[in-house]
Design an enzyme around this catalytic site. Structure first.
Site, short mmCIF file in Angstrom:
data_model
loop_
_atom_site.label_atom_id
_atom_site.label_comp_id
_atom_site.label_asym_id
_atom_site.label_seq_id
_atom_site.Cartn_x
_atom_site.Cartn_y
_atom_site.Cartn_z
N GLU A 255 52.57 46.25 -28.76
CA GLU A 255 51.90 45.43 -27.57
C GLU A 255 51.56 44.08 -28.32
O GLU A 255 50.30 44.35 -28.95
CB GLU A 255 50.89 46.25 -26.84
CG GLU A 255 51.34 47.54 -26.00
CD GLU A 255 52.18 47.37 -25.07
OE1 GLU A 255 52.20 46.32 -24.37
OE2 GLU A 255 52.89 48.28 -24.88
N CYS A 294 44.74 40.10 -23.07
CA CYS A 294 46.29 39.77 -23.36
C CYS A 294 47.10 39.66 -22.30
O CYS A 294 48.31 38.90 -22.34
CB CYS A 294 46.88 41.06 -24.17
SG CYS A 294 46.79 42.89 -23.19
P1 NAP Z 1 45.41 41.41 -34.85
O1 NAP Z 1 44.71 40.47 -35.84
O2 NAP Z 1 46.82 41.47 -34.99
O3 NAP Z 1 44.66 42.90 -35.49
C1 NAP Z 1 45.28 44.11 -34.57
C2 NAP Z 1 45.09 45.24 -35.25
O4 NAP Z 1 45.80 45.39 -36.52
C3 NAP Z 1 43.63 45.38 -35.68
O5 NAP Z 1 42.88 46.45 -35.44
C4 NAP Z 1 43.72 45.27 -37.28
O6 NAP Z 1 42.69 45.68 -38.05
C5 NAP Z 1 44.90 45.76 -37.53
N1 NAP Z 1 45.67 45.35 -38.68
C6 NAP Z 1 45.80 44.17 -39.15
N2 NAP Z 1 46.41 44.38 -40.32
C7 NAP Z 1 46.91 45.54 -40.64
C8 NAP Z 1 47.46 46.42 -41.50
N3 NAP Z 1 48.10 45.96 -42.56
N4 NAP Z 1 47.66 47.75 -41.44
C9 NAP Z 1 47.08 48.38 -40.34
N5 NAP Z 1 46.52 47.53 -39.51
C10 NAP Z 1 46.26 46.36 -39.48
O7 NAP Z 1 45.01 41.20 -33.41
P2 NAP Z 1 43.59 40.92 -32.83
O8 NAP Z 1 43.06 39.47 -33.30
O9 NAP Z 1 42.65 42.16 -33.23
O10 NAP Z 1 43.76 40.70 -31.25
C11 NAP Z 1 44.28 39.69 -30.68
C12 NAP Z 1 45.39 39.66 -30.32
O11 NAP Z 1 45.90 40.84 -29.45
C13 NAP Z 1 45.66 38.55 -29.17
O12 NAP Z 1 46.83 37.85 -29.41
C14 NAP Z 1 46.23 39.36 -27.81
O13 NAP Z 1 47.06 38.82 -27.22
C15 NAP Z 1 46.66 40.63 -28.43
N6 NAP Z 1 46.62 41.70 -27.29
C16 NAP Z 1 47.62 42.36 -26.85
C17 NAP Z 1 47.52 43.30 -26.03
C18 NAP Z 1 48.70 44.11 -25.35
O14 NAP Z 1 48.38 45.21 -24.78
N7 NAP Z 1 49.69 43.44 -25.50
C19 NAP Z 1 46.04 43.66 -25.63
C20 NAP Z 1 45.00 43.23 -26.51
C21 NAP Z 1 45.33 42.23 -27.22
P3 NAP Z 1 41.48 44.82 -38.52
O15 NAP Z 1 40.77 44.30 -37.19
O16 NAP Z 1 40.48 45.56 -39.28
O17 NAP Z 1 41.84 43.53 -39.30
#
Ligand code: NAP
Length: 517
Positions: A255, A294
């Protein structure tokens, strides 16, 4: 305070320094989260073996009772969670409710569905196909729980709903979860988990929690496991291309972000009820959760002849938006979750401003410079056909762009330029416009909301994800599908064609029947 991790039925502290969680209003540290040095392989195996057996040993109705018990624990502590959401996510009471009550509501919805499935442990599809000349050999599709662990990685904007919507579906499907909230806002997920564990309502091993970096999680998945990821497209791509994930054969659903749109039909002229409904929804997009959803509206397609009136109507309401500390009851727009997110939003706004002008900006007021506050902003893109950044860049904050269009075909073509999104809304009473938008844009969206006078204000909103409906979107949005009632269980269950005689298949009818799947 250092958040612990709940693994193998125990609370364990990471062995490193951890990363800071801050109060976005002040920028001050409130806790640290750390998952360094944990034996994630052992934790995943414990979940698979102990948690999997415990859940598969329960009927659907019994799993539903667990979900209901979890929801009841969360509901009993709700007011405390609202405070935590304010402290760590900068949520107003409305923002917090979307996350917290949304999580509780989703658990209750799946608990209700569980009751309808009764004492069965597997699902069988309606109808069988005769495969041979004689009516003695048939095929029927059966769904069984996969004996793996569901690794659930979440984004920072929904530490409650994001965790519980994934856990609810996996648990009902009979699969244990290993949940990993985003570090920046993990305090709420952690406190909720503390309460649920203390209440003793979880079957042993059915839910584990990693607070801190998820590094190492991808290395522990096996063929019966799954990864359900929510977050940025960049991290999603990294997970999909991880060599171990690819080689493991585990299931992956993504997602990711998207540049969602809303469209006003030509009939939605200033002064009409549908026009007012669209204004209301856009103002929500510029204020609720400070735009950190999102599914949020990022692009607003308005017939060129109504663009000025629409911009003015939104701007008038924006002037009354109070941006500030969510502890103040008058505040409608809180901060982004930290200074890093604010910096990212501001840099993306600067990119959009290369092809857009500022139509309106809400007053920022007296806020700390180190805090996460970003003023709600309505941009105008005069030449949407030539523009590209506005269709590509998701500003994860209270920002949206108005794009005037010449005719409906052009609006549909422009909406497609985002290359696949989670949610689209349309404001129009005109059946021809409704049909053209649905047929043209449903393939590009996981959800399409149509608001006309019949629906009026009685809709759940452009951004709100309902557990009855599929959540996810094609293309850039990641191609994933979550929720969607019972169909959501399919990600965690194996659908097998059982070929055999009528006596065997009659016996399998003890499984719950899945009408119409
Ligand atoms: P992100 O930086 O991509 O992080 C998402 C998750 O991935 C976090 O829990 C992060 O952990 C984890 N992660 C990062 N590197 C990883 C690795 N190597 N192995 C395992 N896990 C890893 O996104 P975000 O900044 O939290 O969220 C914002 C984005 O999410 C926005 O672009 C938004 O549009 C999108 N979003 C989409 C939806 C949907 O349902 N489609 C819903 C909500 C948000 P850490 O936090 O510990 O780095």
């Amino acid at each position: 305070m250092k958040l612990q991790n709940y693994l193998e039925n125990d609370w364990i502290e990471g062995k490193g320094e951890g990363r800071a969680l801050v109060n976005p209003v002040t920028g001050q540290e409130i806790a640290r989260a750390d998952a360094t040095g944990l034996d994630l392989a052992a934790a995943a195996e414990f979940a698979r073996v102990t948690g999997g057996a415990a859940l598969r040993g329960l009927s659907f109705a019994e799993r539903g009772a667990v979900l209901k018990a979890v929801a009841d624990v969360l509901a009993a502590n709700r007011d405390r969670y609202v405070e935590i959401a304010r402290l760590n996510s900068g949520n107003t009471a409305v923002d917090a409710s979307i996350d917290i009550d949304g999580g509780i509501g989703t658990l209750k919805y799946y608990a209700f569905l569980a009751k309808t499935l009764g004492e069965a442990t597997t699902l069988i599809e309606e109808g069988r196909d005769q495969l041979g000349r004689e009516p003695v050999f048939f095929a029927q599709h059966l769904w069984t729980s996969r004996p793996g662990v569901a690794v659930q990685i979440n984004a920072f904007n929904f530490p409650s709903w994001g965790m519980w919507e994934k856990v609810a579906v996996a648990m009902l499907a009979g699969v244990p979860s290993l949940a990993k909230p985003a570090t920046a806002t993990a305090l709420l997920s952690y406190e909720m988990m503390r309460d649920v564990v203390a209440a003793g309502v979880l079957p042993e091993g059915s839910l584990s929690l990693v607070c801190g970096s998820g590094e190492g999680l991808l290395a522990v998945v096996g063929p019966m496991d799954s990864i359900a990821f929510t977050g940025s497209a960049e991290t999603g791509r990294m997970i999909l291309n991880d060599p171990h994930v690819t080689a493991s054969g585990c299931r992956v659903t993504i997602e990711a972000d998207s540049v969602n749109a809303t469209i006003l039909g030509a009939d939605a002229a200033p002064g009409t009820p549908v026009f007012d409904l669209a204004v209301r929804e856009v103002v929500k997009a510029l204020s609720v959760k400070a735009g950190q959803l999102c599914t949020n509206i990022r692009r607003i397609f308005v017939p060129a002849e109504h663009a000025e009136g629409f911009g003015a109507a939104v701007a008038a309401k924006m002037a009354a938006l109070v941006v500030g500390d969510p502890a103040d009851e008058a505040t409608r727009v809180g901060p982004l979750i930290n200074a890093a997110q604010k910096a990212e939003a501001l840099s993306k706004i600067a990119k959009l401003r290369a092809e857009c002008s500022v139509l309106a900006e809400a007053p920022l007021g007296d806020v700390a410079p180190d805090a996460g506050f970003v003023a709600p902003m309505l941009l105008l893109c005069d030449d949407p056909m030539a523009a590209q950044a506005v269709h590509d860049i998701e500003v994860f904050g209270p920002v949206a762009t108005l794009l005037p269009y010449a005719d409906l075909d052009q609006a549909i073509g422009l909406a497609v330029k985002a290359e696949g999104s989670l949610a689209l809304s349309l404001f129009s009473n005109d059946p021809a416009v409704q049909d053209a938008v649905i047929m043209g844009l449903a393939p590009w969206h996981g959800r399409v909301l149509v608001v006309d006078e019949e629906v009026g204000k009685n809709h759940t909103g452009h951004s709100i994800v309902m557990p009855q409906c599929t959540h996810g979107g094609p293309g850039r949005a990641g191609g994933g599908e979550e929720l969607g009632g019972l169909r959501g269980l399919r990600f965690h269950m194996q659908r097998s064609a059982i070929q055999g005689g009528p006596t065997l298949l009659e016996r399998l009818q003890g499984a719950a029947r899945m009408g119409g799947l």
